[in-house]
Design a protein around this motif. Sequence first.
Motif, PDB file in Angstrom:
ATOM      1  N   ALA A 211       0.838  -1.242   0.036  1.00  0.00           N
ATOM      2  CA  ALA A 211       0.061  -0.079  -0.076  1.00  0.00           C
ATOM      3  C   ALA A 211       0.823   1.303   0.007  1.00  0.00           C
ATOM      4  O   ALA A 211       0.575   2.240  -0.866  1.00  0.00           O
ATOM      5  CB  ALA A 211      -0.890  -0.029   1.090  1.00  0.00           C
ATOM      6  N   ALA A 212       1.769   1.247   0.763  1.00  0.00           N
ATOM      7  CA  ALA A 212       2.749   2.371   0.846  1.00  0.00           C
ATOM      8  C   ALA A 212       3.412   2.445  -0.479  1.00  0.00           C
ATOM      9  O   ALA A 212       3.653   3.607  -1.096  1.00  0.00           O
ATOM     10  CB  ALA A 212       4.022   1.968   1.911  1.00  0.00           C
ATOM     11  N   HIS A 213       3.855   1.674  -1.329  1.00  0.00           N
ATOM     12  CA  HIS A 213       4.648   1.525  -2.555  1.00  0.00           C
ATOM     13  C   HIS A 213       3.464   2.317  -3.634  1.00  0.00           C
ATOM     14  O   HIS A 213       4.005   2.850  -4.378  1.00  0.00           O
ATOM     15  CB  HIS A 213       4.928   0.303  -3.029  1.00  0.00           C
ATOM     16  N   ASN A 214       2.129   1.885  -3.268  1.00  0.00           N
ATOM     17  CA  ASN A 214       1.267   2.315  -4.334  1.00  0.00           C
ATOM     18  C   ASN A 214       0.734   3.758  -3.865  1.00  0.00           C
ATOM     19  O   ASN A 214      -0.342   4.332  -4.551  1.00  0.00           O
ATOM     20  CB  ASN A 214       0.011   1.538  -4.220  1.00  0.00           C
ATOM     21  N   GLY A 215       1.491   4.402  -2.995  1.00  0.00           N
ATOM     22  CA  GLY A 215       1.088   5.829  -2.386  1.00  0.00           C
ATOM     23  C   GLY A 215       0.247   6.141  -1.482  1.00  0.00           C
ATOM     24  O   GLY A 215      -0.172   7.299  -1.264  1.00  0.00           O
ATOM     25  N   GLU A 216      -0.300   5.141  -0.655  1.00  0.00           N
ATOM     26  CA  GLU A 216      -1.150   5.256   0.163  1.00  0.00           C
ATOM     27  C   GLU A 216      -0.632   5.978   1.542  1.00  0.00           C
ATOM     28  O   GLU A 216       0.471   5.596   1.966  1.00  0.00           O
ATOM     29  CB  GLU A 216      -1.837   4.174   0.707  1.00  0.00           C
ATOM     30  N   THR A 217      -1.160   7.358   1.939  1.00  0.00           N
ATOM     31  CA  THR A 217      -0.625   8.134   2.981  1.00  0.00           C
ATOM     32  C   THR A 217      -0.705   7.338   4.293  1.00  0.00           C
ATOM     33  O   THR A 217       0.302   7.352   4.910  1.00  0.00           O
ATOM     34  CB  THR A 217      -1.316   9.392   2.976  1.00  0.00           C
ATOM     35  N   LEU A 218      -1.735   6.524   4.413  1.00  0.00           N
ATOM     36  CA  LEU A 218      -1.937   6.071   5.786  1.00  0.00           C
ATOM     37  C   LEU A 218      -0.784   5.050   6.037  1.00  0.00           C
ATOM     38  O   LEU A 218      -0.105   4.837   7.049  1.00  0.00           O
ATOM     39  CB  LEU A 218      -3.079   5.335   6.058  1.00  0.00           C
ATOM     40  N   ALA A 219      -0.569   4.092   4.945  1.00  0.00           N
ATOM     41  CA  ALA A 219       0.453   3.167   5.080  1.00  0.00           C
ATOM     42  C   ALA A 219       1.908   3.616   5.398  1.00  0.00           C
ATOM     43  O   ALA A 219       2.745   3.158   6.265  1.00  0.00           O
ATOM     44  CB  ALA A 219       0.512   2.172   3.804  1.00  0.00           C
ATOM     45  N   LYS A 220       2.104   4.778   4.760  1.00  0.00           N
ATOM     46  CA  LYS A 220       3.392   5.435   4.959  1.00  0.00           C
ATOM     47  C   LYS A 220       3.680   6.291   6.226  1.00  0.00           C
ATOM     48  O   LYS A 220       4.560   5.741   6.949  1.00  0.00           O
ATOM     49  CB  LYS A 220       3.558   6.556   3.918  1.00  0.00           C
ATOM     50  N   ILE A 221       2.320   6.572   6.899  1.00  0.00           N
ATOM     51  CA  ILE A 221       2.592   7.254   8.115  1.00  0.00           C
ATOM     52  C   ILE A 221       2.601   6.161   9.271  1.00  0.00           C
ATOM     53  O   ILE A 221       3.431   6.186  10.215  1.00  0.00           O
ATOM     54  CB  ILE A 221       1.088   8.192   8.445  1.00  0.00           C
ATOM     55  N   VAL A 222       1.874   4.964   9.108  1.00  0.00           N
ATOM     56  CA  VAL A 222       1.895   4.000   9.995  1.00  0.00           C
ATOM     57  C   VAL A 222       3.469   3.229  10.045  1.00  0.00           C
ATOM     58  O   VAL A 222       3.955   2.809  11.085  1.00  0.00           O
ATOM     59  CB  VAL A 222       0.836   2.884   9.751  1.00  0.00           C
ATOM     60  N   LEU A 223       3.903   3.006   8.913  1.00  0.00           N
ATOM     61  CA  LEU A 223       5.319   2.307   8.679  1.00  0.00           C
ATOM     62  C   LEU A 223       6.352   3.413   9.195  1.00  0.00           C
ATOM     63  O   LEU A 223       7.229   2.719  10.068  1.00  0.00           O
ATOM     64  CB  LEU A 223       5.741   2.157   7.256  1.00  0.00           C
ATOM     65  N   ASN A 224       6.311   4.680   9.197  1.00  0.00           N
ATOM     66  CA  ASN A 224       7.375   5.475   9.710  1.00  0.00           C
ATOM     67  C   ASN A 224       7.252   5.421  11.172  1.00  0.00           C
ATOM     68  O   ASN A 224       8.267   5.415  11.819  1.00  0.00           O
ATOM     69  CB  ASN A 224       7.218   6.920   9.245  1.00  0.00           C
ATOM     70  N   LYS A 225       5.957   5.507  11.923  1.00  0.00           N
ATOM     71  CA  LYS A 225       5.959   5.460  13.211  1.00  0.00           C
ATOM     72  C   LYS A 225       6.504   3.910  13.752  1.00  0.00           C
ATOM     73  O   LYS A 225       7.053   4.317  14.854  1.00  0.00           O
ATOM     74  CB  LYS A 225       4.534   5.597  13.584  1.00  0.00           C
ATOM     75  N   PHE A 226       6.055   3.121  12.924  1.00  0.00           N
ATOM     76  CA  PHE A 226       6.547   1.850  13.213  1.00  0.00           C
ATOM     77  C   PHE A 226       8.149   1.798  13.489  1.00  0.00           C
ATOM     78  O   PHE A 226       8.491   1.308  14.586  1.00  0.00           O
ATOM     79  CB  PHE A 226       5.995   0.679  12.264  1.00  0.00           C
ATOM     80  N   TYR A 227       8.701   2.205  12.491  1.00  0.00           N
ATOM     81  CA  TYR A 227      10.146   2.354  12.635  1.00  0.00           C
ATOM     82  C   TYR A 227      10.784   3.025  13.654  1.00  0.00           C
ATOM     83  O   TYR A 227      11.632   2.841  14.392  1.00  0.00           O
ATOM     84  CB  TYR A 227      10.850   2.813  11.219  1.00  0.00           C
ATOM     85  N   TYR A 228      10.094   4.303  13.932  1.00  0.00           N
ATOM     86  CA  TYR A 228      10.746   5.172  15.049  1.00  0.00           C
ATOM     87  C   TYR A 228      10.152   4.426  16.502  1.00  0.00           C
ATOM     88  O   TYR A 228      11.180   4.590  17.358  1.00  0.00           O
ATOM     89  CB  TYR A 228      10.358   6.448  14.831  1.00  0.00           C
ATOM     90  N   SER A 229       9.355   3.755  16.553  1.00  0.00           N
ATOM     91  CA  SER A 229       8.927   3.175  17.826  1.00  0.00           C
ATOM     92  C   SER A 229      10.041   2.048  18.127  1.00  0.00           C
ATOM     93  O   SER A 229      10.229   2.052  19.037  1.00  0.00           O
ATOM     94  CB  SER A 229       7.543   2.655  17.744  1.00  0.00           C
ATOM     95  N   LEU A 230      10.228   1.348  17.110  1.00  0.00           N
ATOM     96  CA  LEU A 230      10.910   0.055  17.212  1.00  0.00           C
ATOM     97  C   LEU A 230      12.724   0.748  17.359  1.00  0.00           C
ATOM     98  O   LEU A 230      13.107   0.118  18.230  1.00  0.00           O
ATOM     99  CB  LEU A 230      11.345  -0.674  15.823  1.00  0.00           C
ATOM    100  N   ALA A 231      12.831   1.575  17.020  1.00  0.00           N
ATOM    101  CA  ALA A 231      14.228   2.214  17.003  1.00  0.00           C
ATOM    102  C   ALA A 231      14.325   2.852  18.493  1.00  0.00           C
ATOM    103  O   ALA A 231      15.355   2.577  19.180  1.00  0.00           O
ATOM    104  CB  ALA A 231      14.320   3.314  16.026  1.00  0.00           C
ATOM    105  N   THR A 232      13.083   3.416  18.888  1.00  0.00           N
ATOM    106  CA  THR A 232      13.313   3.707  20.414  1.00  0.00           C
ATOM    107  C   THR A 232      13.562   2.653  21.295  1.00  0.00           C
ATOM    108  O   THR A 232      14.319   2.922  22.262  1.00  0.00           O
ATOM    109  CB  THR A 232      11.968   4.595  20.732  1.00  0.00           C
TER     110      THR A 232
END
Length: 310
Positions: A211-232
């Motif tokens: 979904a993120a590859h297809n440009g869905e904004t929600l998917a991009k936002i959720v993935l970005n939050k996921f990466y930073y939560s895991l990195a924390t």
Amino acid sequence: MKYYVGFDIGGTTIKHGVVDESGQIIVKSSIETPQERDLFITTLADLVKTYQLKYAIEAVGVCTPGIVQKDGYLLTAGAIKCMYGVNLKTELEKQINLSVTVENDANAAAIAEHWLGAAVGIDNYLCLVIGTGFGGGIVINGQIYRGAHGMAGEFGWSITQDIDLTKDLEEKSLNVTSAVVGGLCYQYSQSKIQVDPTFKPIKDARIIFEAAHNGETLAKIVLNKFYYSLATGILNLTANFDPEVILIGGGISANQEFNENLQAAVKDLETRHRSIHAVMDQAIAPVKSTKLLNDSGLIGAVYQIFHNKN
């Protein structure tokens, strides 16, 4: 050559296969995880019996999420609620007449990497298993650290965000922000349901990446939050344990896009943390994928058979 059956139990699927004494996987497959206790145990037993038709099986190794005590008793079992309070070793041995060794999944993955993977020759490291939940194996001086009750490494219980006292505190834990199924997929599904109550929750993170590859904004936002939560969470563990390396396991660890974006998030946070940034080139552990990737649990479950004999 001696052969062993290994089970890597997850909240969603059970990976199973035959592993030889050198750690080579001869054959492997997976099934959906049963959610009823008797069916769960019988399913494992039937798989062992099927493998016995072709291989002379010496013993069985099992790794599972949750708090696993030395005698095979599951104090908890992660997302597999039907197995709480079950002595899996005893119950399975009754049905197959073979010796069974039971280990926490993250511990099994960690020790497999010490045997054949990315931690060969390394004595102090962490292995994070990110799947349905968020587990961890702690290796200190070459030995798994279990804690007083076998609970050490339940990193997913850690709370890394501001708490809301009107809700279950685990809603702010790494299990719900930084696991794959219980975190990433859950967050995405809940966000979709908020605007479309008919949306069916997903358990496959590949849907979100697509979904993120297809440009869905929600998917991009959720993935970005996921990466930073895991990195924390990773930065907190780095500061607490000072490991030589932090290994990331679980099925998602084979995803190159995931690895690149997680690395970027970790480096960004390290740069923004004054004390960590001051020593990041001298004392901060690198974050790497497990070498054995999605096979580490299966191999580690079998390795414990040898380890427990010593």
